[in-house]
Enzyme design. Sequence first.
Site, PDB file in Angstrom:
ATOM      1  N   GLU A   1       4.245  24.237 -65.283  1.00  0.00           N
ATOM      2  CA  GLU A   1       2.817  24.593 -65.217  1.00  0.00           C
ATOM      3  C   GLU A   1       2.502  25.410 -63.964  1.00  0.00           C
ATOM      4  O   GLU A   1       1.484  25.219 -63.303  1.00  0.00           O
ATOM      5  CB  GLU A   1       1.961  23.336 -65.376  1.00  0.00           C
TER       6      GLU A   1
ATOM      7  N   GLU B   1       5.972  29.265 -56.324  1.00  0.00           N
ATOM      8  CA  GLU B   1       5.801  30.683 -55.993  1.00  0.00           C
ATOM      9  C   GLU B   1       4.595  31.275 -56.721  1.00  0.00           C
ATOM     10  O   GLU B   1       3.868  32.101 -56.163  1.00  0.00           O
ATOM     11  CB  GLU B   1       7.088  31.461 -56.351  1.00  0.00           C
TER      12      GLU B   1
HETATM   13  C1  LIG Z   1      10.864  19.968 -68.152  1.00  0.00           C
HETATM   14  C2  LIG Z   1      10.043  21.193 -68.427  1.00  0.00           C
HETATM   15  C3  LIG Z   1       8.948  21.091 -69.278  1.00  0.00           C
HETATM   16  C4  LIG Z   1       8.207  22.236 -69.603  1.00  0.00           C
HETATM   17  N1  LIG Z   1       7.182  22.143 -70.521  1.00  0.00           N
HETATM   18  C5  LIG Z   1       6.635  23.282 -71.020  1.00  0.00           C
HETATM   19  C6  LIG Z   1       5.740  23.231 -72.134  1.00  0.00           C
HETATM   20  O1  LIG Z   1       5.389  22.154 -72.641  1.00  0.00           O
HETATM   21  N2  LIG Z   1       5.279  24.399 -72.660  1.00  0.00           N
HETATM   22  C7  LIG Z   1       5.620  25.614 -72.131  1.00  0.00           C
HETATM   23  O2  LIG Z   1       5.187  26.638 -72.669  1.00  0.00           O
HETATM   24  N3  LIG Z   1       6.467  25.706 -71.049  1.00  0.00           N
HETATM   25  C8  LIG Z   1       6.973  24.568 -70.500  1.00  0.00           C
HETATM   26  N4  LIG Z   1       7.856  24.638 -69.434  1.00  0.00           N
HETATM   27  C9  LIG Z   1       8.199  25.935 -68.874  1.00  0.00           C
HETATM   28  C10 LIG Z   1       7.745  26.133 -67.437  1.00  0.00           C
HETATM   29  O3  LIG Z   1       6.363  26.331 -67.396  1.00  0.00           O
HETATM   30  C11 LIG Z   1       8.564  27.290 -66.850  1.00  0.00           C
HETATM   31  O4  LIG Z   1       9.890  26.822 -66.674  1.00  0.00           O
HETATM   32  C12 LIG Z   1       8.002  27.789 -65.540  1.00  0.00           C
HETATM   33  O5  LIG Z   1       6.757  28.432 -65.754  1.00  0.00           O
HETATM   34  C13 LIG Z   1       8.957  28.757 -64.836  1.00  0.00           C
HETATM   35  O6  LIG Z   1       9.431  29.742 -65.694  1.00  0.00           O
HETATM   36  P1  LIG Z   1      11.017  30.044 -65.772  1.00  0.00           P
HETATM   37  O7  LIG Z   1      11.718  28.752 -65.950  1.00  0.00           O
HETATM   38  O8  LIG Z   1      11.230  31.082 -66.810  1.00  0.00           O
HETATM   39  O9  LIG Z   1      11.399  30.617 -64.359  1.00  0.00           O
HETATM   40  P2  LIG Z   1      11.276  32.140 -63.918  1.00  0.00           P
HETATM   41  O10 LIG Z   1       9.952  32.678 -64.284  1.00  0.00           O
HETATM   42  O11 LIG Z   1      12.476  32.879 -64.411  1.00  0.00           O
HETATM   43  O12 LIG Z   1      11.351  32.025 -62.346  1.00  0.00           O
HETATM   44  C14 LIG Z   1      12.601  31.787 -61.650  1.00  0.00           C
HETATM   45  C15 LIG Z   1      12.273  31.701 -60.162  1.00  0.00           C
HETATM   46  O13 LIG Z   1      11.749  32.956 -59.702  1.00  0.00           O
HETATM   47  C16 LIG Z   1      10.489  32.751 -59.104  1.00  0.00           C
HETATM   48  N5  LIG Z   1       9.653  33.922 -59.378  1.00  0.00           N
HETATM   49  C17 LIG Z   1       9.387  34.484 -60.574  1.00  0.00           C
HETATM   50  N6  LIG Z   1       8.571  35.531 -60.421  1.00  0.00           N
HETATM   51  C18 LIG Z   1       8.302  35.631 -59.100  1.00  0.00           C
HETATM   52  C19 LIG Z   1       7.488  36.473 -58.302  1.00  0.00           C
HETATM   53  N7  LIG Z   1       6.767  37.454 -58.848  1.00  0.00           N
HETATM   54  N8  LIG Z   1       7.440  36.272 -56.970  1.00  0.00           N
HETATM   55  C20 LIG Z   1       8.149  35.265 -56.407  1.00  0.00           C
HETATM   56  N9  LIG Z   1       8.934  34.432 -57.099  1.00  0.00           N
HETATM   57  C21 LIG Z   1       9.001  34.604 -58.429  1.00  0.00           C
HETATM   58  C22 LIG Z   1       9.932  31.488 -59.761  1.00  0.00           C
HETATM   59  O14 LIG Z   1       8.927  30.897 -58.987  1.00  0.00           O
HETATM   60  C23 LIG Z   1      11.203  30.653 -59.851  1.00  0.00           C
HETATM   61  O15 LIG Z   1      11.467  30.083 -58.599  1.00  0.00           O
HETATM   62  C24 LIG Z   1       8.551  23.487 -69.033  1.00  0.00           C
HETATM   63  C25 LIG Z   1       9.625  23.571 -68.128  1.00  0.00           C
HETATM   64  C26 LIG Z   1      10.369  22.448 -67.826  1.00  0.00           C
HETATM   65  C27 LIG Z   1      11.550  22.588 -66.892  1.00  0.00           C
END
Ligand SMILES: Cc1cc2nc3c(=O)[nH]c(=O)nc-3n(C[C@H](O)[C@H](O)[C@H](O)COP(=O)(O)OP(=O)(O)OC[C@H]3O[C@@H](n4cnc5c(N)ncnc54)[C@H](O)[C@@H]3O)c2cc1C
Length: 404
Positions: free
Chosen positions: A378, A382
Amino acid sequence: MRYRSPTAHPKKDIMDFALSDEQKAIRDTARSFIRKEVMPLEQELLRRERAHQPGLTRDELRELQSRARKFGFWGLSTPQEYGGMDLPAVTQSLIWTEIGRTILPFRFGGEADNILYHANEQQRREYLLPTIEGDRISCFAITEPGAGSDAANIKLSARRDGDDWILNGEKTFITNGNDADFAIVVGVNDPERGVRGGGTTAFLVDRAMGWRSEFIQTMGEGGPASLVFEDVRVPGRNVLGEVGQGFELGMQWIGRGRYIIPSHGLGIAERALQMAIDHANTRETFGRPIATNQAIQWMIADSETELEAARWLVLRAAWTVDQGVDPRHSSSMAKLYGAGMINRVVDRVLQIHGGMGYTRELPIERWYRQVRLMRIYEGTDEMQRLIISRDLLRGYTTIGGHLG
Ligand SMILES: Cc1cc2nc3c(=O)[nH]c(=O)nc-3n(C[C@H](O)[C@H](O)[C@H](O)COP(=O)(O)OP(=O)(O)OC[C@H]3O[C@@H](n4cnc5c(N)ncnc54)[C@H](O)[C@@H]3O)c2cc1C
């Protein structure tokens, strides 16, 4: 209280940090329910998880929820017309902190995803009401393998076919994705307009319509799932809200968790820190309690200070929601600081417990794994920083401006 200021006397124009009698009464009733009805199951939960079994079954959760209903706890955020309590955000925050004190994955029943209230009459009967009653399980799906933080990059396609829509693509990391019998899915129906330009739509998609889920192992107990859509046909009447409103609804869904997550974290931190204090006072090394060492005292002091700082950020974020003011800036600060605080506190609590903290006899290592998620889902740390700094850099808010 050992200290009383010589100048302490009631003044009419002082800032009031006290909870109202009603807030205290609801909090205390929730605390009593959690202590008497939920916490006694904790040893069994730890035992089952050590044996690699599910900690709490769905039937057991529903049983606890129906007992809580008799206590009056049903639908904390649910409008009264649907039988809920419709509590102010501050009261909900206080209750979530009480829930955080137990390691059980418990929550009060009678809730539905906030965006399900955009349902039309038929969807209310088919999705909203059974979800509130706990007869149906929903999940919300926006994240994709190529779009997490950058949610505007989603690709799951929604193509019109007569009155129906055909969905193709994949969602990932979806909480409840393996248990849900319907998903609220955000797809792209108009790539030309783009995600931010009104080119996305939210759909209510029954599992029976043809999507499948794949469980994802994580470091926490339970786990999310990937949802796969291959030519899944969805009737036109299953559009939630308006065509083109999908991304907006998605952001509404995510916004709600921003003060709930750290509210829950406060309860974990309170309980964990108390465990550390009790342990420090009783565990002896070199002939005296470890609490007599400054190294331990400082860990306790830092934890209490950060916990208290987080508490006020969280309560102010919830208060902002109750004022009907845009809560995004204060909620982002509450989520960023609150999630960091709980991770630091649990780490220190584990350290104070030494080897025992690392075992599965105590809940500490479980918290250690569980709370790591709070910095990711959520909106990652960052992303919260991005929102907070953007608000200031673009002049959407001013430093301390909320004080008027
Ligand atoms: C257990 C679990 C439950 C979840 N439940 C749901 C759910 O019910 N529904 C749903 O839709 N999603 C869900 N999610 C997804 C969750 O919201 C995402 O994992 C989260 O938003 C991060 O996206 P990502 O994993 O693709 O990481 P990425 O977006 O790939 O980010 C990787 C890293 O890069 C950093 N980063 C990315 N862009 C930037 C930037 N511009 N500047 C600086 N740093 C940056 C991020 O902060 C992170 O540290 C869940 C995730 C988990 C692990």
